[in-house]
Design an enzyme around this catalytic site. Structure first.
Site, PDB file in Angstrom:
ATOM      1  N   ARG A  29      -0.569  -8.042  14.369  1.00 27.79           N
ATOM      2  CA  ARG A  29      -1.135  -7.071  13.409  1.00 27.79           C
ATOM      3  C   ARG A  29      -1.972  -7.769  12.351  1.00 27.79           C
ATOM      4  O   ARG A  29      -3.021  -7.279  11.956  1.00 27.79           O
ATOM      5  CB  ARG A  29      -0.005  -6.262  12.742  1.00 27.79           C
ATOM      6  N   ARG A  81      11.424  -6.461   5.644  1.00 23.20           N
ATOM      7  CA  ARG A  81      11.180  -5.021   5.467  1.00 23.20           C
ATOM      8  C   ARG A  81      12.049  -4.216   6.440  1.00 23.20           C
ATOM      9  O   ARG A  81      12.174  -4.572   7.598  1.00 23.20           O
ATOM     10  CB  ARG A  81       9.697  -4.740   5.739  1.00 23.20           C
ATOM     11  N   ARG A  87      11.409  -2.039  11.583  1.00 23.93           N
ATOM     12  CA  ARG A  87      10.414  -1.263  12.316  1.00 23.93           C
ATOM     13  C   ARG A  87       9.969  -2.069  13.526  1.00 23.93           C
ATOM     14  O   ARG A  87       9.788  -3.272  13.432  1.00 23.93           O
ATOM     15  CB  ARG A  87       9.194  -1.032  11.416  1.00 23.93           C
ATOM     16  N   ARG A  98     -10.112   1.548   9.211  1.00 21.67           N
ATOM     17  CA  ARG A  98      -9.726   0.198   9.639  1.00 21.67           C
ATOM     18  C   ARG A  98     -10.888  -0.509  10.336  1.00 21.67           C
ATOM     19  O   ARG A  98     -10.797  -1.698  10.600  1.00 21.67           O
ATOM     20  CB  ARG A  98      -8.587   0.262  10.657  1.00 21.67           C
ATOM     21  N   LYS A 153       0.816  -1.227   0.000  1.00 24.55           N
ATOM     22  CA  LYS A 153       0.000   0.000   0.000  1.00 24.55           C
ATOM     23  C   LYS A 153       0.838   1.260   0.000  1.00 24.55           C
ATOM     24  O   LYS A 153       0.570   2.199  -0.739  1.00 24.55           O
ATOM     25  CB  LYS A 153      -0.859   0.092   1.282  1.00 24.55           C
TER      26      LYS A 153
HETATM   27  P1  AMP Z   1       0.111   1.131   9.871  1.00 27.24           P
HETATM   28  O1  AMP Z   1       1.407   1.766   9.544  1.00 27.24           O
HETATM   29  O2  AMP Z   1      -1.014   1.574   8.990  1.00 27.24           O
HETATM   30  O3  AMP Z   1       0.194  -0.358   9.974  1.00 27.24           O
HETATM   31  O4  AMP Z   1      -0.300   1.656  11.328  1.00 27.24           O
HETATM   32  C1  AMP Z   1       0.550   1.468  12.442  1.00 27.24           C
HETATM   33  C2  AMP Z   1      -0.262   1.515  13.725  1.00 27.24           C
HETATM   34  O5  AMP Z   1      -0.942   2.794  13.843  1.00 27.24           O
HETATM   35  C3  AMP Z   1      -1.385   0.492  13.823  1.00 27.24           C
HETATM   36  O6  AMP Z   1      -0.916  -0.757  14.283  1.00 27.24           O
HETATM   37  C4  AMP Z   1      -2.316   1.165  14.819  1.00 27.24           C
HETATM   38  O7  AMP Z   1      -1.821   1.071  16.143  1.00 27.24           O
HETATM   39  C5  AMP Z   1      -2.225   2.623  14.420  1.00 27.24           C
HETATM   40  N1  AMP Z   1      -3.252   2.980  13.403  1.00 27.24           N
HETATM   41  C6  AMP Z   1      -3.012   3.453  12.133  1.00 27.24           C
HETATM   42  N2  AMP Z   1      -4.162   3.679  11.484  1.00 27.24           N
HETATM   43  C7  AMP Z   1      -5.157   3.353  12.331  1.00 27.24           C
HETATM   44  C8  AMP Z   1      -6.574   3.353  12.233  1.00 27.24           C
HETATM   45  N3  AMP Z   1      -7.214   3.724  11.107  1.00 27.24           N
HETATM   46  N4  AMP Z   1      -7.295   2.955  13.315  1.00 27.24           N
HETATM   47  C9  AMP Z   1      -6.682   2.568  14.449  1.00 27.24           C
HETATM   48  N5  AMP Z   1      -5.346   2.513  14.607  1.00 27.24           N
HETATM   49  C10 AMP Z   1      -4.580   2.906  13.567  1.00 27.24           C
END
Ligand code: AMP
Length: 217
Positions: free
Chosen positions: A171, A127, A160, A90, A15
């Site tokens: 996740r 990654r 990361r 989400r 993405k």
């Molecule tokens: P990502 O990089 O999109 O995987 O986001 C990293 C972390 O940010 C996730 O594991 C959540 O803790 C938080 N996060 C990002 N976007 C959201 C969302 N739309 N709703 C809830 N938590 C989010």
């Protein structure tokens, strides 16, 4: 051609890479809620202090917090020609709230980049994030994590914190549980497209361009 795009797919589906390409191609901002939260944690801002511990566990932050963060971001002038959302919505509640934030005169395209779970686990374990330029990239399976440097700026590549194996599994489980209601919600609506994320990244980009063109003409 004006549109707003939600990019969906499991962590590691590509993405972020695709969002950067689309943002360049259409000159619209790429809004990654994960990036905004991680930046807040690095800055030590009040938001960062609030979500820091939660982010490290891989759990989602509250719908209320993330929705108001996105709502606030969508008031900025740079979204007037459209935007790309990455990581939001989400949950079903977030999807419903997003519906109320969208302009009437630009279609919403929701693109799911589909990649099987085994491939995701393989990709995330390779990654790395560059500590200097913050670009996320892959290293080869055989690489030594301590000796890799960033091909763009020479900075140090690090895994990361939320790509650690146990966090990845959490996740993915969180993603699977949360994504299905959001996907069912959008599948019934106009503008939903599915893209095969096992294709090489360039082909995924081409497929996205073609689908966006089809949905907006
Ligand atoms: P990502 O990089 O999109 O995987 O986001 C990293 C972390 O940010 C996730 O594991 C959540 O803790 C938080 N996060 C990002 N976007 C959201 C969302 N739309 N709703 C809830 N938590 C989010």
């Amino acid at each position: 051609m004006r549109f707003n795009l939600v990019l969906m797919g499991p962590p590691g589906c590509g993405k972020g890479t695709q969002a950067i390409r689309l943002a360049r191609r259409f000159s619209i901002p790429h809004i990654s809620t994960g990036d905004i939260l991680r930046q807040a944690v690095r800055d030590g801002s009040p938001l960062g202090r609030e979500v820091g511990a939660l982010l490290a566990t891989g759990a989602l932050v509250s719908d209320t917090l993330i929705t108001s963060l996105v709502q606030d971001r969508l008031t900025k002038p740079d979204v007037s020609h459209g935007f790309i959302l990455d990581g939001f919505p989400r949950t079903l509640a977030q999807a419903q709230r997003l519906g109320g934030m969208l302009p009437d005169d630009a279609p919403l395209v929701v693109a799911l980049i589909a990649v099987p779970e085994e491939e995701i686990v393989r990709r995330l374990s390779s990654r790395r994030l560059c500590e200097s330029c913050r670009i996320t990239q892959s290293v080869s399976d055989a690489s030594d994590p301590d000796s890799e440097s960033c091909p763009y700026c020479g900075g140090r590549l690090v895994r990361r914190e939320d790509d650690e194996a146990s966090t990845v599994r959490r996740r993915l489980a969180t993603y699977a549980a949360e994504a299905e209601p959001v996907l069912s919600y959008y599948r019934q609506r106009q503008g939903f497209v599915g893209i095969d994320g096992l294709q090489p990244p360039e082909r995924v980009t081409t497929a996205l361009f073609a689908e966006i063109a089809r949905q907006t003409t």
